[in-house]
Design a protein around this motif. Structure first.
Motif, PDB file in Angstrom:
ATOM      1  N   ARG A  58      -5.391  21.292 -10.983  1.00 36.64           N
ATOM      2  CA  ARG A  58      -4.580  22.218 -10.194  1.00 36.64           C
ATOM      3  C   ARG A  58      -3.146  21.711 -10.167  1.00 36.64           C
ATOM      4  NH1 ARG A  58      -6.621  20.787  -4.062  1.00 36.64           N
ATOM      5  NH2 ARG A  58      -5.313  18.936  -3.785  1.00 36.64           N
ATOM      6  N   TYR A  59      -2.235  22.584  -9.733  1.00 34.37           N
ATOM      7  CA  TYR A  59      -0.854  22.195  -9.520  1.00 34.37           C
ATOM      8  C   TYR A  59      -0.667  21.880  -8.043  1.00 34.37           C
ATOM      9  CZ  TYR A  59       0.142  23.812 -14.196  1.00 34.37           C
ATOM     10  OH  TYR A  59       0.156  23.962 -15.558  1.00 34.37           O
ATOM     11  N   ASP A  60      -0.072  20.736  -7.774  1.00 40.60           N
ATOM     12  CA  ASP A  60       0.237  20.330  -6.408  1.00 40.60           C
ATOM     13  C   ASP A  60       1.750  20.301  -6.264  1.00 40.60           C
ATOM     14  OD1 ASP A  60      -2.461  19.815  -5.475  1.00 40.60           O
ATOM     15  OD2 ASP A  60      -2.469  18.069  -6.790  1.00 40.60           O
ATOM     16  N   SER A  61       2.260  20.837  -5.171  1.00 35.51           N
ATOM     17  CA  SER A  61       3.711  20.898  -4.978  1.00 35.51           C
ATOM     18  C   SER A  61       4.307  19.527  -4.700  1.00 35.51           C
ATOM     19  CB  SER A  61       4.062  21.862  -3.852  1.00 35.51           C
ATOM     20  OG  SER A  61       3.470  21.435  -2.645  1.00 35.51           O
ATOM     21  N   ALA A  62       3.504  18.603  -4.196  1.00 34.65           N
ATOM     22  CA  ALA A  62       3.949  17.235  -3.915  1.00 34.65           C
ATOM     23  C   ALA A  62       2.722  16.343  -3.915  1.00 34.65           C
ATOM     24  CB  ALA A  62       4.652  17.172  -2.564  1.00 34.65           C
ATOM     25  N   ILE A  63       2.936  15.039  -4.056  1.00 34.39           N
ATOM     26  CA  ILE A  63       1.841  14.081  -3.908  1.00 34.39           C
ATOM     27  C   ILE A  63       1.987  13.509  -2.509  1.00 34.39           C
ATOM     28  CG2 ILE A  63       0.731  12.007  -4.781  1.00 34.39           C
ATOM     29  CD1 ILE A  63       1.977  12.602  -7.516  1.00 34.39           C
ATOM     30  N   GLY A  70     -12.746  12.657   3.732  1.00 32.74           N
ATOM     31  CA  GLY A  70     -13.102  13.887   3.029  1.00 32.74           C
ATOM     32  C   GLY A  70     -12.772  13.833   1.548  1.00 32.74           C
ATOM     33  N   SER A  71     -12.905  14.984   0.913  1.00 33.87           N
ATOM     34  CA  SER A  71     -12.693  15.136  -0.523  1.00 33.87           C
ATOM     35  C   SER A  71     -11.469  16.018  -0.771  1.00 33.87           C
ATOM     36  CB  SER A  71     -13.936  15.787  -1.134  1.00 33.87           C
ATOM     37  OG  SER A  71     -13.693  16.242  -2.438  1.00 33.87           O
ATOM     38  N   PRO A  72     -10.757  15.812  -1.889  1.00 31.61           N
ATOM     39  CA  PRO A  72      -9.621  16.672  -2.202  1.00 31.61           C
ATOM     40  C   PRO A  72     -10.000  18.137  -2.420  1.00 31.61           C
ATOM     41  CG  PRO A  72      -9.581  14.709  -3.569  1.00 31.61           C
ATOM     42  CD  PRO A  72     -10.885  14.700  -2.838  1.00 31.61           C
ATOM     43  N   MET A  73     -11.209  18.378  -2.898  1.00 33.77           N
ATOM     44  CA  MET A  73     -11.699  19.730  -3.132  1.00 33.77           C
ATOM     45  C   MET A  73     -13.207  19.664  -3.341  1.00 33.77           C
ATOM     46  SD  MET A  73     -10.218  20.414  -6.990  1.00 33.77           S
ATOM     47  CE  MET A  73      -8.567  19.906  -6.618  1.00 33.77           C
TER      48      MET A  73
END
Length: 160
Positions: A58-63, A70-73
């Motif tokens: 995916r594209y993330d606008s910032a890190i 939890g999990s990122p997705m």
């Protein structure tokens, strides 16, 4: 101010009015990523070694993430995962200090120059490296892994 334990300061904002931004489409596997130069292309892996085929992209606008336990997705495990982000960023002619605060390991490159190499477990520690940039677009790559427990990563830079 926090003297003895891990401290976290968070900031967020919410748009109250105006137009809603157009969502960035999810990349199709096998196609080269295309996105605005202000975004990060993230490849998400189950396992700590960034190996095999990503389970999600995916594209993330910032890190700037604090997943806690939890999990990122949904496709990514709660623990023992890794992520590789790449982006083209525009820099001025200046010396920059690039930093990453992580729990657990992180590596950061600018134009194939390894600036941060802290590929080990830690508990929300900040690491920084310096880079002398010429004006223009520079390829930045960040690799991250989560072992277990809390997971977080924040990446930023500033002129020295």
């Amino acid at each position: 101010y926090e003297r003895t334990q891990v401290a976290v300061a968070q900031f967020w904002y919410k748009q109250l009015s105006g137009s809603t931004p157009t969502p960035t489409p999810t990349p199709i596997p096998g196609e080269p990523p295309t996105a605005p130069t202000t975004s990060w292309f993230g490849e998400y892996y189950n396992g700590e070694g960034l190996s095999g085929t990503p389970v999600a992209t995916r594209y993330d606008s910032a890190i700037g993430f604090d997943w806690g336990t939890g999990s990122p997705m949904p496709e990514v495990w709660l623990d023992h995962f890794s992520i590789r982000w790449t982006s083209k960023v525009q820099l001025d002619t200046a010396n920059y200090r690039l930093c990453a605060m992580t729990d657990d390991g992180v590596r950061l490159w600018v134009e194939n120059n390894l600036l941060i190499n802290e590929w080990h477990g830690n508990n929300g520690v900040t690491y920084c490296g310096s880079y002398a940039a010429g004006y223009g677009d520079h390829t930045v790559k960040v690799e991250y892994y989560e072992h277990q427990g809390n997971a977080l990563i924040y990446v930023w830079w500033e002129k020295e």
